[in-house]
Design a protein around this motif. Structure first.
Motif, mmCIF file in Angstrom:
data_model
loop_
_atom_site.group_PDB
_atom_site.id
_atom_site.type_symbol
_atom_site.label_atom_id
_atom_site.label_comp_id
_atom_site.label_asym_id
_atom_site.label_seq_id
_atom_site.Cartn_x
_atom_site.Cartn_y
_atom_site.Cartn_z
ATOM 1 N N GLY A 233 0.906 -1.151 0.093
ATOM 2 C CA GLY A 233 -0.064 -0.061 0.175
ATOM 3 C C GLY A 233 0.727 1.358 0.006
ATOM 4 N N ALA A 234 0.210 2.411 0.350
ATOM 5 C CA ALA A 234 0.872 3.616 0.199
ATOM 6 C C ALA A 234 0.507 4.668 1.574
ATOM 7 C CB ALA A 234 0.558 4.505 -1.034
ATOM 8 N N MET A 235 1.124 5.401 1.920
ATOM 9 C CA MET A 235 0.780 6.473 2.858
ATOM 10 C C MET A 235 0.649 7.754 2.268
ATOM 11 S SD MET A 235 0.187 7.361 5.961
ATOM 12 C CE MET A 235 1.082 5.996 7.209
ATOM 13 N N LEU A 236 -0.528 8.511 2.557
ATOM 14 C CA LEU A 236 -0.759 9.823 1.942
ATOM 15 C C LEU A 236 -0.623 10.823 2.872
ATOM 16 C CD1 LEU A 236 -1.783 11.682 -0.201
ATOM 17 C CD2 LEU A 236 -4.174 11.134 0.307
ATOM 18 N N VAL A 237 0.470 11.462 2.762
ATOM 19 C CA VAL A 237 0.732 12.522 4.003
ATOM 20 C C VAL A 237 0.165 13.940 3.530
ATOM 21 C CG1 VAL A 237 2.222 13.728 5.520
ATOM 22 C CG2 VAL A 237 2.620 11.337 4.587
ATOM 23 N N HIS A 238 -0.921 14.554 4.207
ATOM 24 C CA HIS A 238 -1.300 15.989 3.667
ATOM 25 C C HIS A 238 -1.057 16.865 4.607
ATOM 26 C CE1 HIS A 238 -5.195 15.796 5.921
ATOM 27 N NE2 HIS A 238 -5.050 14.413 5.861
ATOM 28 N N GLY A 239 -1.109 18.234 4.303
ATOM 29 C CA GLY A 239 -0.929 19.120 5.289
ATOM 30 C C GLY A 239 -0.648 20.511 4.538
ATOM 31 N N GLN A 240 -0.746 21.884 5.252
ATOM 32 C CA GLN A 240 -0.370 22.893 4.440
ATOM 33 C C GLN A 240 0.992 23.036 3.807
ATOM 34 O OE1 GLN A 240 -1.146 26.137 7.351
ATOM 35 N NE2 GLN A 240 0.983 26.848 6.797
ATOM 36 N N THR A 241 1.111 23.703 2.932
ATOM 37 C CA THR A 241 2.500 24.159 2.348
ATOM 38 C C THR A 241 3.413 24.581 3.639
ATOM 39 O OG1 THR A 241 1.304 24.865 0.316
ATOM 40 C CG2 THR A 241 3.608 25.454 0.683
ATOM 41 N N GLY A 242 4.576 23.988 3.459
ATOM 42 C CA GLY A 242 5.627 24.271 4.412
ATOM 43 C C GLY A 242 5.815 23.799 5.640
ATOM 44 N N CYS A 243 4.738 22.567 5.853
ATOM 45 C CA CYS A 243 4.594 21.943 7.120
ATOM 46 C C CYS A 243 5.597 20.805 7.313
ATOM 47 C CB CYS A 243 3.384 21.375 7.428
ATOM 48 S SG CYS A 243 2.722 19.950 6.505
ATOM 49 N N GLY A 244 6.373 20.421 6.302
ATOM 50 C CA GLY A 244 7.509 19.434 6.655
ATOM 51 C C GLY A 244 7.389 18.200 6.076
ATOM 52 N N LYS A 245 6.388 18.164 5.281
ATOM 53 C CA LYS A 245 5.791 16.684 4.603
ATOM 54 C C LYS A 245 7.264 16.111 3.740
ATOM 55 C CE LYS A 245 2.417 18.349 2.125
ATOM 56 N NZ LYS A 245 2.675 19.796 2.673
ATOM 57 N N THR A 246 7.620 16.930 3.035
ATOM 58 C CA THR A 246 8.799 16.406 2.167
ATOM 59 C C THR A 246 10.019 16.083 3.062
ATOM 60 O OG1 THR A 246 7.879 17.231 0.271
ATOM 61 C CG2 THR A 246 10.072 16.483 0.068
ATOM 62 N N SER A 247 10.177 17.028 3.864
ATOM 63 C CA SER A 247 11.641 17.051 4.651
ATOM 64 C C SER A 247 11.549 16.012 5.616
ATOM 65 C CB SER A 247 11.824 18.307 5.378
ATOM 66 O OG SER A 247 11.755 19.406 4.509
ATOM 67 N N PHE A 248 10.572 15.506 6.179
ATOM 68 C CA PHE A 248 10.402 14.573 7.181
ATOM 69 C C PHE A 248 10.702 13.064 6.526
ATOM 70 C CE2 PHE A 248 8.294 10.929 9.478
ATOM 71 C CZ PHE A 248 8.713 11.233 10.565
ATOM 72 N N THR B 39 2.615 12.867 -1.022
ATOM 73 C CA THR B 39 2.284 14.044 -0.102
ATOM 74 C C THR B 39 1.410 14.993 -1.219
ATOM 75 O OG1 THR B 39 3.895 15.617 -1.271
ATOM 76 C CG2 THR B 39 4.600 14.065 0.594
ATOM 77 N N ALA B 40 0.502 15.535 -0.389
ATOM 78 C CA ALA B 40 -0.780 16.504 -0.939
ATOM 79 C C ALA B 40 -0.847 17.573 0.042
ATOM 80 C CB ALA B 40 -1.739 15.796 -1.353
ATOM 81 N N ASN B 41 -1.111 18.711 -0.581
ATOM 82 C CA ASN B 41 -1.415 20.106 0.193
ATOM 83 C C ASN B 41 -2.979 20.069 0.343
ATOM 84 O OD1 ASN B 41 1.196 21.012 0.170
ATOM 85 N ND2 ASN B 41 0.801 22.077 -1.710
ATOM 86 N N ASP B 42 -3.798 19.777 -0.536
ATOM 87 C CA ASP B 42 -5.099 19.774 -0.237
ATOM 88 C C ASP B 42 -5.912 18.218 -0.387
ATOM 89 O OD1 ASP B 42 -7.903 20.373 -0.411
ATOM 90 O OD2 ASP B 42 -7.642 21.530 -2.431
ATOM 91 N N LEU B 43 -6.415 18.087 0.714
ATOM 92 C CA LEU B 43 -6.906 16.462 0.719
ATOM 93 C C LEU B 43 -8.306 16.590 -0.038
ATOM 94 C CD1 LEU B 43 -6.424 13.913 2.114
ATOM 95 C CD2 LEU B 43 -7.624 14.627 3.740
ATOM 96 N N MET B 44 -8.859 17.844 -0.321
ATOM 97 C CA MET B 44 -10.195 17.610 -1.047
ATOM 98 C C MET B 44 -10.022 18.008 -2.607
ATOM 99 S SD MET B 44 -12.102 17.268 1.546
ATOM 100 C CE MET B 44 -13.440 17.206 0.831
ATOM 101 N N ASN B 45 -8.581 17.904 -2.987
ATOM 102 C CA ASN B 45 -8.468 17.852 -4.356
ATOM 103 C C ASN B 45 -9.246 16.659 -5.008
ATOM 104 O OD1 ASN B 45 -6.431 17.139 -6.883
ATOM 105 N ND2 ASN B 45 -6.454 19.459 -6.462
#
Length: 392
Positions: free
Chosen positions: A35-50, A129-135
């Motif tokens: 499977g996959a893990m979808l990590v979402h949150g606002q821009t700049g919160c550290g999704k990619t860095s983590f 990763t995604a910024n907008d979960l409602m996209n």
């Protein structure tokens, strides 16, 4: 003076204040079972860095792909799928990171189905990763993924991040000014670092006059909360200014969520304001009279906000949801597609419009077909799926 890579977190424990969410991501990678893990949150919160820091700590190779650069199904399958099936050359394992999946445009044909295929067959942990979960694109992938929201750092955590960056780079700062920067960043670490970078050229962050408010795109949920939680027109009027939704979409979000906030006459008044906004938007569509746009916005914001006489009945845990009407239209259109296809065949044979065939002939068609199914089916060249619909 400039900021160095020392501002970028090197360890997972530097992502303070978000331990439960980060633990979920770590557990997913360490105990990968598909499977996959979808990590979402606002821009700049550290999704990619983590994701990068976690892969480094676990001794894994990381392959980062940006979904907005993978324009079609072929590109995704040739790059992401091959990486998902191959062994790592430089480490004991790997993590595949597909960044910004909500950045795919509507022209990216087959991209979602290709990512779904990669998810099914991947031998390695796959993080999206995604910024907008409602996209819309994210909605299609949510069913295939576990997902977790990575919250933005709180003001105190942001202050710690900024003060560490200042110490590492020898930037002078006043505590009051740095705390103001931490507050106004709204949890966007990347944006606050850019502001700090600019301040470093001016000899450091000395006072709050050096800071300006950053214009940030608001999530639709934030805009709705602003409308529903004020009774002041001047505050609510700008609620939808910085969203990525047009007023027609905002109207549909309001239509769905007003009953969660309003009761009785307040509910009636709110929908009355909504109906007037719909009238103005209709005039814009029909006549291109764009001067009505300001009136439509006023009805959607101040009109709805002022329908509530007070705020004492505000529910603290209201979750706003997307309007379900488009989905109902889609389901209904699918149901009527076969009926319309038969009507089109009938209209061509009878030399009438499709509309007349639907209105005048279709109500009696099943009865006529039952009396002489073979001849009518042959005459109209009905396909098997059409005949199944008639027999239902």
């Amino acid at each position: 003076m400039y900021l160095t890579n020392s501002c970028v977190p090197k360890k997972a424990d530097e992502f303070t204040g978000r331990e439960p969410e980060l633990k979920q991501i770590r557990d997913f990678v360490e105990n990968y079972r598909g499977g996959a893990m979808l990590v979402h949150g606002q821009t700049g919160c550290g999704k990619t860095s983590f994701a990068h820091v976690l892969a480094k700590e676990l001794g894994l190779e990381i392959l980062e792909l940006n979904a907005s650069d993978l324009r079609n199904k072929g590109a995704i399958l040739s790059i992401a799928k091959n990486a998902a099936l191959q062994m790592s050359l430089f480490a004991s394992g790997k993590v595949i990171l597909i960044d910004e999946i909500d950045g795919m445009s509507s022209s990216d044909r087959g991209a979602v189905s290709a990512i779904t295929e990669v998810i099914k067959e991947s031998k390695w942990p796959l993080i999206l990763t995604a910024n907008d979960l409602m996209n819309e694109r994210v909605q299609d992938l949510k069913k295939k993924c576990r997902f977790v929201e990575l919250p933005s750092p709180r003001s105190d955590d942001m202050y710690s991040i900024l003060s560490n960056a200042c110490s590492s780079n020898g930037i002078c700062y006043e505590e009051t000014a740095l705390r103001s920067l931490a507050r106004q960043s709204s949890g966007d670490v990347r944006a606050s670092m850019i502001d700090l970078f600019v301040a470093s050229f001016c000899g450091g962050l000395k006072d709050t006059t050096m800071l300006t408010d950053r214009l940030r795109a608001k999530r639709i949920e934030e805009s709705l909360a602003l409308v529903f939680n004020t009774t002041k027109a001047n505050i609510s009027l700008s609620a939808f200014d910085n969203t990525d939704k047009d007023l027609n979409e905002c109207l549909m979000w309001l239509e769905e969520n007003i009953p969660k906030e309003y009761r009785g006459m307040e509910l009636k008044n709110a929908y009355d304001a909504l109906s007037k906004a719909d009238v103005y938007l209709g005039r814009i569509r029909r006549w291109q009279h764009w001067r009505f746009l300001v009136y439509a916005n006023a009805m959607l914001t101040a009109g709805v906000a002022l329908s509530k006489s007070d705020l004492h009945r505000k529910q603290p845990d209201v979750r706003y949801s997307r309007n379900s009407r488009p989905l109902k239209y889609w389901i209904m259109n699918n149901k009527n597609a076969k009926k319309k296809a038969i009507a089109a065949k009938m209209a061509a044979k009878c030399h009438v419009s499709k509309r007349k065939a639907l209105k005048c002939f279709m109500p009696y068609f099943k009865i006529q077909y039952g009396n002489n199914s073979q001849q009518i089916g042959k005459e109209l060249s009905l396909e098997e799926e059409h005949e199944e619909w008639i027999r239902e």
